[in-house]
Design a protein around this motif. Structure first.
Motif, PDB file in Angstrom:
ATOM      1  N   PRO B  33      19.711   1.461  13.372  1.00  0.00           N
ATOM      2  CA  PRO B  33      18.252   1.434  13.218  1.00  0.00           C
ATOM      3  C   PRO B  33      17.729   0.107  12.671  1.00  0.00           C
ATOM      4  O   PRO B  33      16.645  -0.337  13.071  1.00  0.00           O
ATOM      5  N   LEU B  34      18.505  -0.506  11.786  1.00  0.00           N
ATOM      6  CA  LEU B  34      18.064  -1.785  11.224  1.00  0.00           C
ATOM      7  C   LEU B  34      17.934  -2.840  12.311  1.00  0.00           C
ATOM      8  O   LEU B  34      16.910  -3.524  12.418  1.00  0.00           O
ATOM      9  N   TYR B  36      17.717  -2.366  15.465  1.00  0.00           N
ATOM     10  CA  TYR B  36      16.665  -1.907  16.370  1.00  0.00           C
ATOM     11  C   TYR B  36      15.293  -2.324  15.832  1.00  0.00           C
ATOM     12  O   TYR B  36      14.452  -2.869  16.571  1.00  0.00           O
ATOM     13  N   SER B  37      15.076  -2.093  14.560  1.00  0.00           N
ATOM     14  CA  SER B  37      13.744  -2.388  14.021  1.00  0.00           C
ATOM     15  C   SER B  37      13.527  -3.896  13.933  1.00  0.00           C
ATOM     16  O   SER B  37      12.399  -4.374  14.090  1.00  0.00           O
ATOM     17  N   MET B  40      12.473  -4.723  17.309  1.00  0.00           N
ATOM     18  CA  MET B  40      11.093  -4.276  17.537  1.00  0.00           C
ATOM     19  C   MET B  40      10.077  -5.205  16.893  1.00  0.00           C
ATOM     20  O   MET B  40       8.970  -5.364  17.394  1.00  0.00           O
ATOM     21  N   ILE B  52       8.985   4.276  26.110  1.00  0.00           N
ATOM     22  CA  ILE B  52       8.503   3.235  25.215  1.00  0.00           C
ATOM     23  C   ILE B  52       8.747   1.878  25.854  1.00  0.00           C
ATOM     24  O   ILE B  52       9.847   1.591  26.323  1.00  0.00           O
ATOM     25  N   MET B 254       4.015  -0.029  16.422  1.00  0.00           N
ATOM     26  CA  MET B 254       5.305  -0.001  15.742  1.00  0.00           C
ATOM     27  C   MET B 254       5.927  -1.369  15.599  1.00  0.00           C
ATOM     28  O   MET B 254       6.620  -1.633  14.625  1.00  0.00           O
ATOM     29  N   ALA B 257       4.315  -2.914  12.637  1.00  0.00           N
ATOM     30  CA  ALA B 257       4.784  -2.210  11.431  1.00  0.00           C
ATOM     31  C   ALA B 257       6.194  -2.662  11.066  1.00  0.00           C
ATOM     32  O   ALA B 257       6.499  -2.885   9.890  1.00  0.00           O
ATOM     33  N   SER B 258       7.043  -2.826  12.077  1.00  0.00           N
ATOM     34  CA  SER B 258       8.411  -3.269  11.804  1.00  0.00           C
ATOM     35  C   SER B 258       8.419  -4.671  11.218  1.00  0.00           C
ATOM     36  O   SER B 258       9.176  -4.963  10.282  1.00  0.00           O
ATOM     37  N   GLY B 261       7.468  -4.472   7.707  1.00  0.00           N
ATOM     38  CA  GLY B 261       8.599  -3.927   6.966  1.00  0.00           C
ATOM     39  C   GLY B 261       9.636  -4.989   6.666  1.00  0.00           C
ATOM     40  O   GLY B 261      10.137  -5.081   5.550  1.00  0.00           O
ATOM     41  N   TRP B 262       9.919  -5.820   7.652  1.00  0.00           N
ATOM     42  CA  TRP B 262      10.938  -6.851   7.453  1.00  0.00           C
ATOM     43  C   TRP B 262      10.487  -7.936   6.496  1.00  0.00           C
ATOM     44  O   TRP B 262      11.273  -8.424   5.696  1.00  0.00           O
TER      45      TRP B 262
END
Lengths: 322, 286
Positions: B33-34, B36-37, B40, B52, B254, B257-258, B261-262
């Motif tokens: 997931p990391l 992946y994000s 993204m 998507i 998203m 948002a990612s 987040g990073w």
């Protein structure tokens, strides 16, 4: 004769001195020993600070037992005129308490057991074995602790959807079984620290007696690790009970909601039950909300007060966390 | 010789087996997931009913966060400012309380039970809702401390200090694990050291500065690190609210948002590494 008198006077003048010194020692302490005065100061300070922690709970209990009349009465601050149980009944209905209780309990229980086992295994490996790449892996454990779940929640959602885990409890349980999940890294660190503290000679002696690794783990390490297991299970249970964010992402079906999530929508549920317009009884619902909050945290509060004796002692004894 | 080597290898494999389940979990539920994000965050994500779409847009999300977004940089600055005050407060507070409950006072058991309450509840949304409904003991407002501060200090200083004071109860509530760590740390100091100091005639004050505090130093670094992590993932954190809002915002989505987040995560990580490195160097010097 004259000498005698002056001697007497001197003694009389100083009769208080040793008593004063003893008194001072008792009040202020001598050397390392704390005096009465410092004890009193520490006590008062602790009472003050403890009040900050206890206040919300007292406030909650006092407010939930108030009727509407008591609530608007400015002369009543803490003690309601009569104990008014209706708020509790309403909150109980509004939460759908038993269903929510069962959801919370099942997830927390399974997750706590899973983490107590899986984190223990990983922590044991990190503590008692040497293998190439161990340090790097441990850095990854710490990294996993630092990553805010909000960063990875979207990919996780997509992943779980792929697995067909949305609206099931699996996202809250499978990672826990592998030693991840809610604060999993912290539990691994706790276990690791605990197992590192056990003397190497225990294991060597058992090996000389012909025990294999599994016997050592089951017969020697497991019984010794009881305090660590207790602490981790308690923390894990309570934190899963309180957990809000991840469940709210992966479980949308209302019947599967935990108590904490039901509390968030208690207001709406009550409005639906009593068919009140959203603006109807807004200011007077605080007691019901407090009653709801009480019902939600009461099980963990009870558990905590039952278990805290063991776990504070185990922390004191072993210096568990390091 | 060969036999010894193979024994070592066997133990390595055994040890690895213990850690392997965690590693699998980490790869599937964390690393994947990391990555992946992270991917993204460099794309524009469009969610349709069935699939998507990712459009690669390079650093655009990151640039937009600082130059185009008029909320994020401000919230970020506020978060940093607040952390700079909250973390030391939490650290000092937990040391003081840890020392106090380690004393031999009346009702020690009860006090310990009360001070560990936050360990149990600080993660809870219930506490959040209690505070939002006025259960936070806001005794400070009674003495008009806020007004005094605003008069006495320049605005840039008064505002964050007020923010921290306003959440004083919250700060106390987030120092549960830290108090626990300090208590555990105090247990690691051998009582013979204290006895020796007492024989040498050292007072309590001296003992604190010369024995207790130096022994606590590595733990102080640890609780500082823990506090930063705790603060950065707490449900009260405005940054996370921001990120969550953007996640389901159709316009930003998203990908953005990612990216947020990073950015947020890298800042927290830098802070952690900094605190750890500086703290540990101090410790090894001492």
């Amino acid at each position: 004769m004259s000498i005698n008198i002056s001697e007497k006077q001197r003694v009389r003048k100083l009769w208080w001195k040793p008593r004063w010194l003893a008194f001072r020692a008792r009040m202020l302490g001598r050397g390392m020993r704390p005096g009465l005065l410092s004890k009193i100061i520490v006590f008062v300070l602790l009472v003050d600070l403890a009040f900050v922690y206890v206040y919300p709970i007292l406030y909650m209990i006092s407010t939930m037992l108030m009727s509407t009349l008591d609530l608007v009465d400015p002369t009543i601050r803490w003690i309601p005129t009569t104990l008014y149980w209706d708020n509790l009944v309403k909150a109980f209905e509004g939460l759908g308490y038993w269903q929510g209780f069962w959801q919370s309990l099942s997830v927390s229980l399974v997750a706590a057991v899973a983490q107590a086992i899986s984190c223990g295994i990983a922590g044991y490996g990190f503590a008692r074995y040497d293998f190439p790449g161990k340090n790097l892996l441990f850095v990854l454990v710490l990294l996993a602790f630092v990553i805010p779940p909000q960063i990875i929640v979207i990919p996780l959602y997509l992943l779980y959807r792929e697995f067909g885990w949305i609206n099931t409890k699996l996202p809250l349980i499978i990672p826990e079984m592998l030693g991840l999940g809610l604060k999993g890294s912290m539990f691994i660190v706790i276990y690791r620290q605990f197992f590192i503290g056990l003397p190497q000679s225990l294991e060597e002696a058992a090996r000389i007696d012909g025990a294999n690794s599994l016997t050592i783990l089951g017969r020697i390490m497991l019984p010794l690790a009881k305090p660590a297991i207790l602490t981790v299970s308690l923390f894990s249970f309570v934190w899963h009970w309180n957990d809000y964010y991840l469940p709210s992402m992966f479980i949308s079906e209302q019947s599967q909601w935990s108590l904490v999530r039901r509390l968030q929508v208690l207001q709406q549920s009550l409005d639906e039950i009593y068919e009140v317009s959203p603006y109807g009884m807004s200011s007077m619902t605080e007691p019901v909300n407090m009653a709801g909050a009480f019902l939600v945290i009461m099980p963990v509060l009870l558990l905590y007060f039952i278990a805290q004796r063991w776990f504070t002692e185990s922390i004191e004894r072993t210096g568990l966390v390091e | 010789m060969r036999r010894r080597l193979s024994l070592d290898a066997k133990r390595s494999i055994e040890g690895f087996t213990f850690v392997a389940p965690w590693l699998i979990g980490f790869i599937v539920f964390m690393a994947y997931p990391l990555v992946y994000s992270l991917y993204m965050s460099f794309t524009e994500v469009q969610v349709t009913a069935t699939m998507i779409n990712f459009t690669f847009i390079g650093w655009d999300n990151y640039v937009h966060a600082f130059l185009g977004d008029n909320v994020f940089p401000i919230e970020l600055a506020a978060f940093i400012q607040e952390s700079l005050i909250s973390v030391p407060t939490i650290v000092i507070f937990s040391i003081v309380v840890g020392l106090l409950i380690n004393e031999d006072v009346w009702g020690r058991g009860i006090f310990r039970a009360i001070f560990f309450l936050p360990v149990i509840f600080s993660t809870s949304e219930v506490i959040n809702s209690l505070f939002s409904q006025g259960a936070g003991a806001n005794f400070l407002s009674r003495f008009n401390i806020f007004g005094m501060l605003i008069q006495a200090l320049p605005d840039q200083m008064a505002t964050p200090i007020n923010a921290v004071l306003g959440r004083f109860t919250l700060i106390l509530w987030s120092s549960g694990v830290q108090i626990l760590l300090i208590l555990a740390a105090l247990k690691t100091i051998s009582s013979t050291v204290y006895e020796a100091a007492a024989i040498d005639g050292a007072g309590r004050w001296e003992v604190f500065w010369k024995i207790t505090l130096p022994a606590l130093k590595p733990f102080i670094v640890l609780i500082a690190v823990y506090s930063i992590v705790d603060l950065s993932v707490s449900p009260f954190n405005q940054m996370l609210v921001q990120i969550r809002n953007h996640m389901f915002n159709v316009r930003t989505g998203m990908g953005y948002a990612s990216a947020l987040g990073w950015i947020y995560f890298s800042i927290v990580l830098v802070a952690l590494v900094f605190v750890y490195a500086v703290g540990m160097r101090r410790v090894s010097k001492a």
